[in-house]
Design an enzyme around this catalytic site. Structure first.
Site, PDB file in Angstrom:
ATOM      1  N   HIS A 240       8.892  -7.072  -7.711  1.00  0.00           N
ATOM      2  CA  HIS A 240       7.689  -7.559  -8.383  1.00  0.00           C
ATOM      3  C   HIS A 240       7.855  -7.335  -9.881  1.00  0.00           C
ATOM      4  O   HIS A 240       8.928  -6.921 -10.341  1.00  0.00           O
ATOM      5  CB  HIS A 240       6.450  -6.863  -7.815  1.00  0.00           C
TER       6      HIS A 240
ATOM      7  N   SER B 144       3.184  -2.313  -6.573  1.00  0.00           N
ATOM      8  CA  SER B 144       4.017  -1.609  -5.595  1.00  0.00           C
ATOM      9  C   SER B 144       4.337  -2.574  -4.461  1.00  0.00           C
ATOM     10  O   SER B 144       3.487  -3.390  -4.075  1.00  0.00           O
ATOM     11  CB  SER B 144       3.253  -0.405  -5.030  1.00  0.00           C
ATOM     12  N   SER B 145       5.539  -2.445  -3.924  1.00  0.00           N
ATOM     13  CA  SER B 145       5.922  -3.303  -2.788  1.00  0.00           C
ATOM     14  C   SER B 145       5.010  -3.028  -1.597  1.00  0.00           C
ATOM     15  O   SER B 145       4.900  -3.847  -0.695  1.00  0.00           O
ATOM     16  CB  SER B 145       7.374  -3.035  -2.393  1.00  0.00           C
ATOM     17  N   ARG B 146       4.358  -1.868  -1.573  1.00  0.00           N
ATOM     18  CA  ARG B 146       3.499  -1.514  -0.433  1.00  0.00           C
ATOM     19  C   ARG B 146       2.085  -2.076  -0.580  1.00  0.00           C
ATOM     20  O   ARG B 146       1.305  -2.001   0.370  1.00  0.00           O
ATOM     21  CB  ARG B 146       3.456   0.001  -0.252  1.00  0.00           C
TER      22      ARG B 146
ATOM     23  N   GLN C 173      15.683   8.135   2.950  1.00  0.00           N
ATOM     24  CA  GLN C 173      14.512   8.626   2.213  1.00  0.00           C
ATOM     25  C   GLN C 173      13.204   8.294   2.924  1.00  0.00           C
ATOM     26  O   GLN C 173      12.124   8.552   2.394  1.00  0.00           O
ATOM     27  CB  GLN C 173      14.514   8.101   0.769  1.00  0.00           C
TER      28      GLN C 173
ATOM     29  N   HIS D 297       9.475  -4.111 -11.141  1.00  0.00           N
ATOM     30  CA  HIS D 297      10.947  -4.077 -11.120  1.00  0.00           C
ATOM     31  C   HIS D 297      11.537  -4.944 -12.233  1.00  0.00           C
ATOM     32  O   HIS D 297      12.483  -4.532 -12.905  1.00  0.00           O
ATOM     33  CB  HIS D 297      11.479  -4.610  -9.777  1.00  0.00           C
TER      34      HIS D 297
ATOM     35  N   GLY E 103      14.355  -3.511  -3.398  1.00  0.00           N
ATOM     36  CA  GLY E 103      14.018  -4.918  -3.203  1.00  0.00           C
ATOM     37  C   GLY E 103      12.521  -5.142  -3.079  1.00  0.00           C
ATOM     38  O   GLY E 103      11.730  -4.283  -3.474  1.00  0.00           O
TER      39      GLY E 103
END
Ligand code: AMP
Length: 284
Positions: free
Chosen positions: A32, A187-189, A63, A35, A29
């Site tokens: 962005h 990246s989601s981060r 994970q 994905h 999820g």
């Protein structure tokens, strides 16, 4: 588009669509353009097969390491579902942790070779968590093909190994990394970066790409010359701390002592504050 919030609704959905081949896109999820490019690729593949696209949204606790961002990981479900809908996903499986894992679970899939280096060296257990959840998602969704991003190159290699060694009847398709205009891999981060860190974060891609060009053009003839060139370029980012830079064979992830006949892949990870970013490039 169907939202399938648990295993039982997924089973019912599959039972009523049994004859159609499925293309799976697993995600955590916080979606962005990286994905959604996988959804677009899945849609193409599904159209070719006359099948359907299933996305999964599951922040997989197994994970994440004890000091990692499992609790803080962004979970904007409504916005994610809208993106899935816009990109032609037919069904989204978004289970809860309690539905996916029994409290007294006692079986894990361990990958013991490709996972020991690169990100695996600083994230013990991470790829076992990935292998276990991906195996469960394959068994639950029964896809003919699954799409994974090259952004997480070690993960892609580990999943190919999982499928080969355990005979999952799933074609693994790697999809290219989608980037911001300055080259930073989406990246989601990236949302964790301060403006100052964000301004320097493209150093990873820039240093990797410049090194890859030097190798491809024959100016950097050995891995040690390439490493020196990478480190020289990377040093410009005063806010970054390098975790690793490695040149490996793209399929075995074994470190290269010479460039020779293998297909080299350059991978790097760096910390900006507590945020760890990864990236990689091939030579062409
Ligand atoms: P995640 O939600 O981080 O687990 O990622 C789900 C999938 O999206 C994985 O196969 C990733 O490799 C892929 N992915 C993440 N970022 C990108 C990106 N910038 N470009 C292409 N694929 C990506």
């Amino acid at each position: 588009m169907e939202l399938l919030p648990d295993k039982s609704s997924l089973r019912d959905w599959i039972a009523s669509h049994r004859h159609l081949p499925r293309v799976l896109v697993p995600t955590m999820g916080a979606l962005h353009r990286g994905h959604t490019s996988l959804f677009d690729r899945a849609r193409e593949e599904a159209s070719r097969l006359g099948g359907e696209v299933v996305a999964t949204i599951f922040v997989n606790p197994t994970q994440f390491g004890p000091n990692e961002d499992f609790t803080a990981y962004p979970r904007p479900l409504e916005a994610d579902l809208a993106k899935c809908r816009e990109h032609g996903v037919d069904a989204v499986f978004a289970p809860g942790v309690g539905d996916m894992y029994a409290d007294d679970r006692s079986i894990t899939i361990a990958e013991n070779r490709l996972s020991t280096t690169l990100c695996g060296a600083s994230r013990p257990g991470h790829f076992d968590g990935v292998c276990t959840v991906v195996a469960k998602l394959f068994l639950l969704t029964q896809p003919g093909a699954a799409i994974f991003g090259e952004k997480d190159f070690q993960q892609l290699a580990v999943i190919r190994r999982l499928v080969r060694d355990l005979d999952f009847p799933v074609d693994i398709i790697g999809a290219p990394t989608v980037r911001e205009e300055d080259g930073l891999a989406l990246s989601s981060r990236n949302v964790y970066l301060t403006p100052g860190q964000r301004a320097q974060a493209q150093v990873l891609q820039r240093s990797l790409a410049k090194t890859a060009r030097g190798i491809a053009e024959g100016r950097l003839e050995t891995p040690s010359a390439a490493k020196e060139a990478f480190l020289g370029e990377f040093a410009a980012a005063t806010l970054a701390r390098l975790d690793y830079f490695e040149m490996v064979d793209a399929w075995t992830l074994q470190r290269l002592d010479e460039f020779g006949d293998s297909e080299p892949r350059l991978l790097a990870a760096a910390f900006f504050g507590k945020t760890r970013l990864i990236d990689n490039v091939g030579l062409s």
